[in-house]
Design a protein around this motif. Structure first.
Motif, PDB file in Angstrom:
ATOM      1  N   ASP A 316       1.974   5.927 -32.332  1.00  0.00           N
ATOM      2  CA  ASP A 316       2.001   6.690 -33.581  1.00  0.00           C
ATOM      3  C   ASP A 316       3.396   6.675 -34.213  1.00  0.00           C
ATOM      4  O   ASP A 316       3.669   7.447 -35.137  1.00  0.00           O
ATOM      5  CB  ASP A 316       1.570   8.134 -33.297  1.00  0.00           C
ATOM      6  N   ILE A 317       4.248   5.785 -33.728  1.00  0.00           N
ATOM      7  CA  ILE A 317       5.646   5.803 -34.138  1.00  0.00           C
ATOM      8  C   ILE A 317       5.848   5.582 -35.635  1.00  0.00           C
ATOM      9  O   ILE A 317       6.739   6.168 -36.247  1.00  0.00           O
ATOM     10  CB  ILE A 317       6.464   4.757 -33.329  1.00  0.00           C
ATOM     11  N   LEU A 318       4.989   4.745 -36.245  1.00  0.00           N
ATOM     12  CA  LEU A 318       5.157   4.454 -37.682  1.00  0.00           C
ATOM     13  C   LEU A 318       4.898   5.680 -38.547  1.00  0.00           C
ATOM     14  O   LEU A 318       5.403   5.763 -39.674  1.00  0.00           O
ATOM     15  CB  LEU A 318       4.235   3.301 -38.097  1.00  0.00           C
ATOM     16  N   ASN A 319       4.108   6.594 -38.028  1.00  0.00           N
ATOM     17  CA  ASN A 319       3.845   7.814 -38.778  1.00  0.00           C
ATOM     18  C   ASN A 319       4.955   8.853 -38.611  1.00  0.00           C
ATOM     19  O   ASN A 319       5.009   9.843 -39.351  1.00  0.00           O
ATOM     20  CB  ASN A 319       2.514   8.439 -38.329  1.00  0.00           C
ATOM     21  N   LYS A 320       5.840   8.613 -37.644  1.00  0.00           N
ATOM     22  CA  LYS A 320       6.875   9.598 -37.340  1.00  0.00           C
ATOM     23  C   LYS A 320       8.241   9.242 -37.937  1.00  0.00           C
ATOM     24  O   LYS A 320       9.065  10.130 -38.130  1.00  0.00           O
ATOM     25  CB  LYS A 320       7.012   9.748 -35.819  1.00  0.00           C
ATOM     26  N   GLU A 325      14.028   4.663 -42.391  1.00  0.00           N
ATOM     27  CA  GLU A 325      13.943   3.962 -41.103  1.00  0.00           C
ATOM     28  C   GLU A 325      12.902   2.847 -41.159  1.00  0.00           C
ATOM     29  O   GLU A 325      13.095   1.772 -40.577  1.00  0.00           O
ATOM     30  CB  GLU A 325      13.602   4.962 -39.998  1.00  0.00           C
ATOM     31  N   LEU A 326      11.791   3.119 -41.860  1.00  0.00           N
ATOM     32  CA  LEU A 326      10.758   2.095 -41.998  1.00  0.00           C
ATOM     33  C   LEU A 326      11.293   0.886 -42.768  1.00  0.00           C
ATOM     34  O   LEU A 326      11.010  -0.268 -42.421  1.00  0.00           O
ATOM     35  CB  LEU A 326       9.534   2.672 -42.712  1.00  0.00           C
ATOM     36  N   LEU A 327      12.091   1.152 -43.809  1.00  0.00           N
ATOM     37  CA  LEU A 327      12.704   0.051 -44.569  1.00  0.00           C
ATOM     38  C   LEU A 327      13.638  -0.769 -43.682  1.00  0.00           C
ATOM     39  O   LEU A 327      13.717  -1.996 -43.809  1.00  0.00           O
ATOM     40  CB  LEU A 327      13.468   0.594 -45.778  1.00  0.00           C
ATOM     41  N   LYS A 328      14.368  -0.099 -42.786  1.00  0.00           N
ATOM     42  CA  LYS A 328      15.251  -0.806 -41.869  1.00  0.00           C
ATOM     43  C   LYS A 328      14.450  -1.721 -40.942  1.00  0.00           C
ATOM     44  O   LYS A 328      14.861  -2.841 -40.640  1.00  0.00           O
ATOM     45  CB  LYS A 328      16.063   0.197 -41.033  1.00  0.00           C
ATOM     46  N   VAL A 329      13.296  -1.218 -40.474  1.00  0.00           N
ATOM     47  CA  VAL A 329      12.428  -2.026 -39.616  1.00  0.00           C
ATOM     48  C   VAL A 329      11.980  -3.280 -40.351  1.00  0.00           C
ATOM     49  O   VAL A 329      12.032  -4.397 -39.822  1.00  0.00           O
ATOM     50  CB  VAL A 329      11.197  -1.208 -39.161  1.00  0.00           C
ATOM     51  N   ILE A 330      11.540  -3.104 -41.606  1.00  0.00           N
ATOM     52  CA  ILE A 330      11.062  -4.238 -42.403  1.00  0.00           C
ATOM     53  C   ILE A 330      12.187  -5.241 -42.648  1.00  0.00           C
ATOM     54  O   ILE A 330      11.997  -6.463 -42.524  1.00  0.00           O
ATOM     55  CB  ILE A 330      10.476  -3.744 -43.741  1.00  0.00           C
ATOM     56  N   MET A 337       7.590 -12.896 -41.269  1.00  0.00           N
ATOM     57  CA  MET A 337       6.971 -11.589 -41.049  1.00  0.00           C
ATOM     58  C   MET A 337       7.022 -10.743 -42.317  1.00  0.00           C
ATOM     59  O   MET A 337       6.057 -10.044 -42.659  1.00  0.00           O
ATOM     60  CB  MET A 337       7.676 -10.857 -39.902  1.00  0.00           C
ATOM     61  N   LYS A 338       8.143 -10.828 -43.049  1.00  0.00           N
ATOM     62  CA  LYS A 338       8.258 -10.106 -44.326  1.00  0.00           C
ATOM     63  C   LYS A 338       7.206 -10.599 -45.319  1.00  0.00           C
ATOM     64  O   LYS A 338       6.636  -9.815 -46.081  1.00  0.00           O
ATOM     65  CB  LYS A 338       9.654 -10.290 -44.910  1.00  0.00           C
ATOM     66  N   LEU A 339       6.964 -11.915 -45.289  1.00  0.00           N
ATOM     67  CA  LEU A 339       5.955 -12.484 -46.182  1.00  0.00           C
ATOM     68  C   LEU A 339       4.571 -11.933 -45.855  1.00  0.00           C
ATOM     69  O   LEU A 339       3.796 -11.580 -46.755  1.00  0.00           O
ATOM     70  CB  LEU A 339       5.966 -14.009 -46.066  1.00  0.00           C
ATOM     71  N   LEU A 340       4.253 -11.818 -44.562  1.00  0.00           N
ATOM     72  CA  LEU A 340       2.967 -11.257 -44.148  1.00  0.00           C
ATOM     73  C   LEU A 340       2.834  -9.803 -44.593  1.00  0.00           C
ATOM     74  O   LEU A 340       1.774  -9.371 -45.068  1.00  0.00           O
ATOM     75  CB  LEU A 340       2.813 -11.353 -42.632  1.00  0.00           C
ATOM     76  N   LEU A 341       3.911  -9.035 -44.445  1.00  0.00           N
ATOM     77  CA  LEU A 341       3.888  -7.632 -44.861  1.00  0.00           C
ATOM     78  C   LEU A 341       3.709  -7.517 -46.377  1.00  0.00           C
ATOM     79  O   LEU A 341       2.996  -6.629 -46.857  1.00  0.00           O
ATOM     80  CB  LEU A 341       5.185  -6.942 -44.422  1.00  0.00           C
TER      81      LEU A 341
END
Length: 351
Positions: A316-320, A325-330, A337-341
């Motif tokens: 459930d980490i993506l919801n937390k 922080e999510l932008l840093k992950v991307i 992988m960025k293209l897939l996202l």
């Protein structure tokens, strides 16, 4: 009838006729079990003589088929230096040529053997097999291929638009360079939501990749009256263009990047999208999924399984995590992988 395939030699036939007819006799013998084998052998023989004698097999004379050990060595070295074909293909060509020369050594013309000396063929390891465990060329990412395409439009003085679209076409369809250069406008079949490209490549295999209509409309700007081919420049011109563009990028020479690396990039992208090795095998026209796995560098071992890879992982980490922080992950993901996202994000936004 069996007699229909028998070659009858007349006294007035030239030595060129005799050479060609005996090559056909050899191919017919190999083709009795499989027509695909015959087609492959004919291509191997044609490729060898085109490189070493600059002749088609129909034009060969008796002096042209006096192949020496040095001829084999020179052929193998040229092919390895060009990095245009894999070691396995080089081994297949030399293997076919060994069989042909041994066969021709048994044939005579005017009381003499067609080939005078093939004794070196029977010496162990006189023509060593090349290592087939890895490809002789490296791969690019999709973003690197697109960078090269944009450099071409900026740097090339002649046919820049055509060359840029050629690179993107090879990436999009995973077509080999020679096959893509032979694509004609009649190969395109237009449907309501896509365009199919139907063509035949080596070994007589049929391919039917799909492209978006928007990309097809871009290609249409290249169309000229009375010119059926889509891309009207040579294979050498394509290689030279690619090398010029590649020299502008900071890519390590040790990666062994060649034009064929574009096809590999397209194949790896398809695998990352589908996760289906059999689908990618079909797209590439490989006879075995193992060949495809080596081609796109998928290992059969060493992968951490579903249980091991998720141990101590909060699903459930993506919801937390926060938006930042999510932008840093991307941002930390690789370009593919960025293209897939981005593709997934587009699907969600279009709903």
């Amino acid at each position: 009838m069996v007699a229909d395939n028998v070659l009858l030699f007349r006294n007035d036939e030239s030595e060129g006729d005799i050479v060609y007819q005996n090559i056909i006799r050899f191919l017919d013998k190999k083709g009795r079990k499989s027509e695909r084998t015959r087609v492959s052998y004919e291509k191997h023989i044609g490729d060898f003589f085109k490189v070493m004698r600059n002749k088609d097999i129909e034009d060969l004379k008796i002096r042209d088929i006096q192949i020496t050990l040095e001829d084999f060595e020179d052929f193998m070295q040229r092919m390895m230096d060009s990095k245009m074909i894999a070691n396995k293909t080089i081994n297949n060509i030399t293997g076919t040529m060994r069989g042909l020369l041994q066969d021709l050594n048994l044939r005579t013309y005017n009381g003499k053997k067609l080939i005078e000396d093939v004794s070196y063929l029977y010496v162990k390891d006189s023509i060593p097999k090349l290592n087939e465990t890895t490809n002789s060329y490296g791969s690019l990412t999709v973003s690197e291929v697109k960078q090269i395409a944009e450099l071409v439009i900026k740097e090339e003085k002649f046919e820049a638009t055509s060359k840029r679209l050629f690179i993107l076409f090879c990436l999009d369809t995973c077509a080999r360079k020679t096959a893509a250069l032979n694509i004609e406008w009649s190969n395109f079949i237009v449907y309501d939501d896509h365009v199919e490209v139907r063509y035949t490549d080596k070994g007589g295999k049929e391919f039917k990749p799909k492209i978006k209509k928007e990309f097809y409309e871009e290609l249409l700007q290249l169309k000229c009256e009375s010119v059926e081919k889509v891309f009207n420049f040579s294979s050498t011109a394509a290689d030279d263009m690619f090398k010029r563009a590649l020299s502008k990028l900071d890519i390590d020479e040790g990666r062994n990047i060649v034009f064929h690396s574009i096809r590999k990039a397209g194949a790896k992208y398809l695998y990352s999208i589908t996760g289906d090795i059999l689908y990618v095998q079909k797209v590439l026209g490989h006879s075995s999924p193992k060949t495809t796995m080596v081609y796109i560098e998928v290992e059969e071992y060493g992968v951490i399984g579903a249980v091991s890879s998720t141990m101590n992982l909060d699903l459930d980490i993506l919801n937390k995590i926060s938006h930042e922080e999510l932008l840093k992950v991307i941002k930390s993901c690789n370009s593919d992988m960025k293209l897939l996202l981005a593709l997934q994000a587009k699907k969600i936004l279009e709903k």
